[in-house]
Design a protein around this motif. Sequence first.
Motif, PDB file in Angstrom:
ATOM      1  N   CYS A  30      -2.830   7.420  -6.202  1.00 49.73           N
ATOM      2  CA  CYS A  30      -2.083   7.284  -7.468  1.00 49.73           C
ATOM      3  C   CYS A  30      -3.008   7.527  -8.655  1.00 49.73           C
ATOM      4  N   LYS A  39      -5.450   3.061   0.118  1.00 48.49           N
ATOM      5  CA  LYS A  39      -5.510   4.524   0.006  1.00 48.49           C
ATOM      6  C   LYS A  39      -4.478   5.040  -0.990  1.00 48.49           C
ATOM      7  N   ASN A  40      -3.305   4.441  -1.002  1.00 42.88           N
ATOM      8  CA  ASN A  40      -2.271   4.870  -1.944  1.00 42.88           C
ATOM      9  C   ASN A  40      -2.667   4.605  -3.390  1.00 42.88           C
ATOM     10  N   ILE A  86       1.861  10.106  -1.089  1.00 48.11           N
ATOM     11  CA  ILE A  86       1.683   8.667  -1.323  1.00 48.11           C
ATOM     12  C   ILE A  86       2.853   7.880  -0.743  1.00 48.11           C
ATOM     13  N   GLY A  87       4.051   8.417  -0.876  1.00 47.64           N
ATOM     14  CA  GLY A  87       5.242   7.712  -0.416  1.00 47.64           C
ATOM     15  C   GLY A  87       5.476   7.763   1.074  1.00 47.64           C
ATOM     16  N   SER A 123      -5.450  15.344  -0.372  1.00 48.82           N
ATOM     17  CA  SER A 123      -4.519  14.214  -0.301  1.00 48.82           C
ATOM     18  C   SER A 123      -4.127  13.897   1.137  1.00 48.82           C
ATOM     19  N   ALA A 161      -3.054   1.134   4.049  1.00 49.98           N
ATOM     20  CA  ALA A 161      -2.247   2.119   3.324  1.00 49.98           C
ATOM     21  C   ALA A 161      -2.213   1.846   1.830  1.00 49.98           C
ATOM     22  N   SER A 162      -2.097   0.589   1.434  1.00 50.16           N
ATOM     23  CA  SER A 162      -1.995   0.274   0.005  1.00 50.16           C
ATOM     24  C   SER A 162      -3.275   0.630  -0.736  1.00 50.16           C
ATOM     25  N   ARG A 185       2.447  12.839  -4.924  1.00 46.35           N
ATOM     26  CA  ARG A 185       3.212  11.578  -4.925  1.00 46.35           C
ATOM     27  C   ARG A 185       4.107  11.471  -3.690  1.00 46.35           C
ATOM     28  N   LYS A 214      -5.229  10.356   2.856  1.00 43.59           N
ATOM     29  CA  LYS A 214      -4.166   9.449   3.321  1.00 43.59           C
ATOM     30  C   LYS A 214      -4.294   9.178   4.816  1.00 43.59           C
ATOM     31  N   ASP A 243       1.811   5.733   6.348  1.00 41.93           N
ATOM     32  CA  ASP A 243       0.433   5.963   6.803  1.00 41.93           C
ATOM     33  C   ASP A 243       0.449   6.117   8.324  1.00 41.93           C
TER      34      ASP A 243
END
Length: 424
Positions: free
Chosen positions: A30, A25-26, A85-86, A132, A22-23, A82, A136, A89
Motif C-alpha cells: 500500500c 506485506k500488504n 494487495i486485495g 508486487s 499478509a497484513s 491494489r 506478496k 496471500d
Amino acid sequence: MNLKTTTDSLRAASQKLALQNASEKNAALCAVADALDKNRNSIIAANDEDVKAARAAGISESIIDRLMLDNKRIDGIIASLREVIGQTDPVGEEVAGWKTPNGMTIRQVRVPLGVVAIIYENRPNVTVDAFSLAYKSGNAILLRGSSSSYKSNVEIVRVIREALAGVKGGVPEAIELVEVRDHDHSDVDAILNAVGMIDVCLPRGGKRLIQNVVQNARVPVIETGSGVCHLYIDEFADLEMACRVAENAKIQRPSVCNAIECIVVHKAVAEKFLPKLEKTFAGRVKMHADERAYEILQNAVVEPVETTIVPATDADFGNEYLDYECCIKVVDSIEEAISYINSHNTKHSESIISESRANTRLFQNMIDASCVYVNASTRFTDGGEFGFGAELGISTQKLHARGPMGIKVLTTTKYLVDGEGQVR
C-alpha cells in the motif's frame, strides 16, 4: 554488479519476507502504491527521456507504445498493484493434508521460491508487476530490464525502495535492479548461470530474448512465449462478429503478445468474409495473403483508401509482426486449420469464431496453446483480465505454470509432517 553480493542480499531479504504475514506485506505494498501515485511526475519525466532516446534510435512506434508511460497507464499500474494487495496471500495455504495409518499428520503447504530473476524488454510496467507479485508471495526479485527503459526503471525502483524503507516492516532489500549498459549482455549470462544464487528466472520479451534464456540458462526457467496468435474464421462463423473480433485482436494494440498475427479463413466463407475484413482493415493493416486470399482481396479493395495487400511468403506464416500487419490463409477444413495453427503458433493464445458447438469444442480440445478462445478476442490473455491483478507474463510451457502467471506461480510446496515419536 557483483552478482554474489547482490543475490546474498536478496536471499537475506527473502528470508525476512518469509516470516511476514499478509497484513505486513500488504501494508508495505500500500505504501508503494501511494508512493507511485505521489511520484508519477518524476516517473513520467524519466520515461520521456527513454521515449525520446528510442525515437532517436529509430525504434518503431508500435514498440515505443510498449515503452511509454502516461498518467492513464500509471493509474493502471497502481490499480493492478491494489488488486494484488486485495488477493489472498498464497504463502501457507494448505494444498492437501491427511493422516497416515501410523498416526503422522502430513500437510502440503505453499512456500515462496526464494530469489527470482526476471529479464524483460521495453515495458516499465513490468517492473511494478513483477515486484508486487514477488513481494506478496514472499520472494525477493532481481530485475534486468532493457536499456531502452532503463531510466524509467531506475526511477520506479527508487520510488519502491524508498516507500518500503519508510514503512514499518518493509524490506527494501527485496528488490534490486541490474545496471544496464548498451550492447553489454554479460550480466544476463551471469544471471543465467547463477546456480545456487537464483531459484528461478523468467524471460519476458521477444522471441530472441526468450530463446537465449531457454537455451543458455543453467538455473530453472519458467518460459514465457512470444505471441504468434491466430484467429480462425470457421465456415459457421458470424461474419460481423468475426470482423469485430479481428479488428480488436489486431488493431487495438498490435505491439503486445496477445495480438493476432494470422487470420485463418475457411474456404466456404472466404468470398464473403475477406471483403468485409478488407473494409475493416482499410488503410490500417498490411495483409500478407496466401494465393487464394490474395485473389479475393485484390478484387475487394475499397476506394479511396486502399489496404496494402501483398502476396505472402513462407516467412510470413509463423511470424510475429508486433505491428499493423498480419497474414491471411485460406483452408479447406477445420482440421486443416487446427493442423496449420498447431504447426505455426507459439502455444500462446488462439481463437475460433463459429456458431457450431461441435467445431468450437473440437478446436478447444485439439489446439495446443495456453489459452483457447471461442467467439472472443485473444487480447483477453492477460493477468488483469483473468482477475490476477498484475502478471509475470504468459507461460507457454506445460510444467509448473501455463497461461497468465499470477501470485501462485512464484510459490512451490513443501510437506510438513508432524509425529509423536514414530519410527520406521
